[in-house]
Design an enzyme around this catalytic site. Sequence first.
Site, PDB file in Angstrom:
ATOM      1  N   TRP A 170       0.806  -1.224   0.000  1.00  0.00           N
ATOM      2  CA  TRP A 170       0.000   0.000   0.000  1.00  0.00           C
ATOM      3  C   TRP A 170       0.844   1.282   0.000  1.00  0.00           C
ATOM      4  CZ3 TRP A 170       1.907   2.145   4.300  1.00  0.00           C
ATOM      5  CH2 TRP A 170       2.228   1.329   5.387  1.00  0.00           C
ATOM      6  N   LYS A 194      -3.173  -8.146  -7.472  1.00  0.00           N
ATOM      7  CA  LYS A 194      -3.942  -7.853  -6.268  1.00  0.00           C
ATOM      8  C   LYS A 194      -3.343  -6.652  -5.546  1.00  0.00           C
ATOM      9  CE  LYS A 194      -3.899  -8.970  -1.667  1.00  0.00           C
ATOM     10  NZ  LYS A 194      -4.658  -7.809  -1.316  1.00  0.00           N
ATOM     11  N   SER A 248       5.975  -7.084   2.990  1.00  0.00           N
ATOM     12  CA  SER A 248       6.816  -7.366   4.161  1.00  0.00           C
ATOM     13  C   SER A 248       7.498  -8.734   4.027  1.00  0.00           C
ATOM     14  CB  SER A 248       5.951  -7.358   5.421  1.00  0.00           C
ATOM     15  OG  SER A 248       4.951  -8.351   5.314  1.00  0.00           O
ATOM     16  N   GLU A 270      10.131  -8.802  -3.312  1.00  0.00           N
ATOM     17  CA  GLU A 270      10.759  -7.524  -2.953  1.00  0.00           C
ATOM     18  C   GLU A 270      10.254  -7.176  -1.560  1.00  0.00           C
ATOM     19  OE1 GLU A 270      13.058  -6.139  -4.488  1.00  0.00           O
ATOM     20  OE2 GLU A 270      12.925  -6.897  -6.530  1.00  0.00           O
ATOM     21  N   CYS A 305      10.165   1.176   1.579  1.00  0.00           N
ATOM     22  CA  CYS A 305      11.006  -0.010   1.817  1.00  0.00           C
ATOM     23  C   CYS A 305      12.480   0.367   1.922  1.00  0.00           C
ATOM     24  CB  CYS A 305      10.798  -1.027   0.710  1.00  0.00           C
ATOM     25  SG  CYS A 305      11.072  -0.327  -0.925  1.00  0.00           S
ATOM     26  N   GLU A 404      11.993  -3.179  11.150  1.00  0.00           N
ATOM     27  CA  GLU A 404      11.467  -2.196  10.202  1.00  0.00           C
ATOM     28  C   GLU A 404      10.248  -1.521  10.817  1.00  0.00           C
ATOM     29  OE1 GLU A 404       9.526  -3.605   6.584  1.00  0.00           O
ATOM     30  OE2 GLU A 404      10.602  -2.095   5.443  1.00  0.00           O
TER      31      GLU A 404
HETATM   32  P1  NAD Z   1       2.239  -6.658   3.524  1.00  0.00           P
HETATM   33  O1  NAD Z   1       3.229  -7.741   3.440  1.00  0.00           O
HETATM   34  O2  NAD Z   1       1.367  -6.562   4.723  1.00  0.00           O
HETATM   35  O3  NAD Z   1       1.228  -6.721   2.294  1.00  0.00           O
HETATM   36  C1  NAD Z   1       1.691  -6.794   0.975  1.00  0.00           C
HETATM   37  C2  NAD Z   1       0.631  -7.483   0.137  1.00  0.00           C
HETATM   38  O4  NAD Z   1       0.465  -8.822   0.627  1.00  0.00           O
HETATM   39  C3  NAD Z   1      -0.730  -6.822   0.189  1.00  0.00           C
HETATM   40  O5  NAD Z   1      -1.363  -6.915  -1.075  1.00  0.00           O
HETATM   41  C4  NAD Z   1      -1.456  -7.666   1.215  1.00  0.00           C
HETATM   42  O6  NAD Z   1      -2.863  -7.640   1.046  1.00  0.00           O
HETATM   43  C5  NAD Z   1      -0.893  -9.031   0.942  1.00  0.00           C
HETATM   44  N1  NAD Z   1      -0.970  -9.914   2.113  1.00  0.00           N
HETATM   45  C6  NAD Z   1      -1.067  -9.556   3.415  1.00  0.00           C
HETATM   46  N2  NAD Z   1      -1.157 -10.641   4.205  1.00  0.00           N
HETATM   47  C7  NAD Z   1      -1.112 -11.711   3.380  1.00  0.00           C
HETATM   48  C8  NAD Z   1      -1.165 -13.116   3.611  1.00  0.00           C
HETATM   49  N3  NAD Z   1      -1.266 -13.628   4.829  1.00  0.00           N
HETATM   50  N4  NAD Z   1      -1.067 -13.927   2.538  1.00  0.00           N
HETATM   51  C9  NAD Z   1      -0.928 -13.422   1.287  1.00  0.00           C
HETATM   52  N5  NAD Z   1      -0.900 -12.097   1.015  1.00  0.00           N
HETATM   53  C10 NAD Z   1      -0.992 -11.249   2.048  1.00  0.00           C
HETATM   54  O7  NAD Z   1       3.060  -5.329   3.252  1.00  0.00           O
HETATM   55  P2  NAD Z   1       2.519  -3.852   3.283  1.00  0.00           P
HETATM   56  O8  NAD Z   1       2.262  -3.534   4.713  1.00  0.00           O
HETATM   57  O9  NAD Z   1       1.432  -3.667   2.277  1.00  0.00           O
HETATM   58  O10 NAD Z   1       3.779  -3.045   2.727  1.00  0.00           O
HETATM   59  C11 NAD Z   1       4.846  -2.717   3.521  1.00  0.00           C
HETATM   60  C12 NAD Z   1       5.998  -3.663   3.329  1.00  0.00           C
HETATM   61  O11 NAD Z   1       6.345  -3.726   1.951  1.00  0.00           O
HETATM   62  C13 NAD Z   1       7.236  -3.205   4.043  1.00  0.00           C
HETATM   63  O12 NAD Z   1       7.858  -4.294   4.668  1.00  0.00           O
HETATM   64  C14 NAD Z   1       8.098  -2.653   2.918  1.00  0.00           C
HETATM   65  O13 NAD Z   1       9.477  -2.648   3.211  1.00  0.00           O
HETATM   66  C15 NAD Z   1       7.751  -3.562   1.806  1.00  0.00           C
HETATM   67  N6  NAD Z   1       8.061  -2.968   0.501  1.00  0.00           N
HETATM   68  C16 NAD Z   1       9.141  -3.437  -0.216  1.00  0.00           C
HETATM   69  C17 NAD Z   1       9.477  -2.877  -1.442  1.00  0.00           C
HETATM   70  C18 NAD Z   1      10.658  -3.377  -2.249  1.00  0.00           C
HETATM   71  O14 NAD Z   1      10.746  -3.058  -3.439  1.00  0.00           O
HETATM   72  N7  NAD Z   1      11.566  -4.139  -1.671  1.00  0.00           N
HETATM   73  C19 NAD Z   1       8.714  -1.821  -1.951  1.00  0.00           C
HETATM   74  C20 NAD Z   1       7.628  -1.348  -1.194  1.00  0.00           C
HETATM   75  C21 NAD Z   1       7.317  -1.951   0.027  1.00  0.00           C
END
Ligand code: NAD
Length: 505
Positions: A170, A194, A248, A270, A305, A404
């Site tokens: 998000w 998604k 994450s 990522e 990130c 983080e």
């Molecule tokens: P998140 O892991 O909570 O969610 C990411 C996606 O996974 C969302 O679409 C979410 O709905 C889905 N998701 C959540 N729980 C799930 C589950 N149990 N099973 C399958 N899918 C699930 O991450 P977030 O809070 O949306 O984003 C923040 C994280 O993203 C931070 O850790 C950040 O560092 C990372 N990030 C990394 C990069 C990169 O390029 N390395 C870029 C942006 C963000």
Amino acid sequence: MTDTLIPDKAASTAALERLDLRTQLFIDGRFRDAEGGARFATENPATGRQIAEVARGGAADVNAAVAAARRAADDGRWSRMSPGDRKRILVRWADSIEANARELGIIETIDAGKPITDTVGLDMPEAATCIRWHAEATDKLYGQVAPSPEGTIATITREPVGVVAGVIPWNYPAQMAAWKLGPALATGNTMVIKPASTTSLSLLRIAELGAEAGIPDGVLNVVTGPGDVVGEALGRHPDIDCLAFTGSTEVGRNFLTWSAQSNLKRVLLELGGKSPQVVFGDVTDFEDLAANVALAIFWNMGENCSAGSRLVVHRSVKERVVEAVRAELANWPVGDPLEPATRIGALINRGHMERVLRYVDIGRREGARVVVGGERILEETGGYFVPPTIFDNVRNDMTIAREEIFGPVLSVIEFDTEAEAVALANDTPYGLAASLYTNDLNTAHRVARDIKAGVVGVNAYAEGDMTTPFGGYKLSGFGGHDKSVHAHDQYTETKTVWIQLKPAG
Ligand code: NAD
């Protein structure tokens, strides 16, 4: 025509009244409700008020989207289209995203709490640039002919993997989606994507613009809904060939398990970071340094990130650096994200704000000193605002230096020698990004080489541009990279065709 002029608050408010938000699933070229009609609320993090109800996709919807993407992959309507035509459609789409940057930016701002100056001025143009960059490569990628023995010809070509799923976070909803959509679609794959459930709205509209630009039905499908339902169904699906996830580390690692338990789909991750910003004692331009340090940690409310959340600074300049960063905060007003002057908007939701504030409490309890910030502000708005927060006297083994936080919280850690600086920079389970500041070219090269991270900025907070790959070492990533031609490899299979020539006569 581009539409990246930042609207003032009155123009955004007027535009919001006219907005016709897309809130249904986008499957096989049309919008439709989730099976059973389930919906969930999405709110504006700057007000705490509901914006809309969005279709709550489930396993049946994932199946329908994957089936549509599979049909489109198998009949070649996209992969076998001439590369020039595919390019033209994708470029038209990129142009359309840019032409609609204002509308898309306003949607992103109310859905994600991000400042309008960033969403209209940066996120949407960057999403368009990403799609255009990959599109333009479509008809410029060649295969190879191997140096095989006389009497044989061996070609090595790349073919689309087939159906690619994208699972998106998000924090930069449109940009992170574009980092997957650009290379996966340019290389001829079909997709089911998604968005994070907190930020579904911009991607639904972007998909609609894609259909208007000529992307055939079934090539791009969007399924909104909760991660543990839609994300997991995609991760376990036997008919998805590749799954590209940004989010994450905790959630991301599940996709490897699900791939192993299902069809061994390719998994690209990522993930998170705890990036160091290393400042050596020979720096002289403290104002420029502070502007970069603040950008690295406070841009996008620290929901980034590659946020430079650890300031690893030489003892001799620490006081001056901390003071310069504190002074720089005058340039980082916090407030209504629809106001063009705002640089720090709201955190994504109440739960995340409470999590960030819990880390601030832990930092205090573990003995770090708050220099500035550290409390919720603007509570009367109903929004989730936390101002830039700086902790001094942090040790690298403290929780706030290890985990983080994903908020506007900077930890200042001192060092004496270059070896100590490198050891501190690398003393983290992550390895996404780093930056270093010095006037000595030798120090810059040595330390850039020694830091274990996918992207190292020298004398700037930098992530590179579309020409450079982005991805992390260690717990920050797995399986591939976003951006650049390197991203094409991960969405394609390598095929060898070995031809035995018959002798003449
Ligand atoms: P998140 O892991 O909570 O969610 C990411 C996606 O996974 C969302 O679409 C979410 O709905 C889905 N998701 C959540 N729980 C799930 C589950 N149990 N099973 C399958 N899918 C699930 O991450 P977030 O809070 O949306 O984003 C923040 C994280 O993203 C931070 O850790 C950040 O560092 C990372 N990030 C990394 C990069 C990169 O390029 N390395 C870029 C942006 C963000």
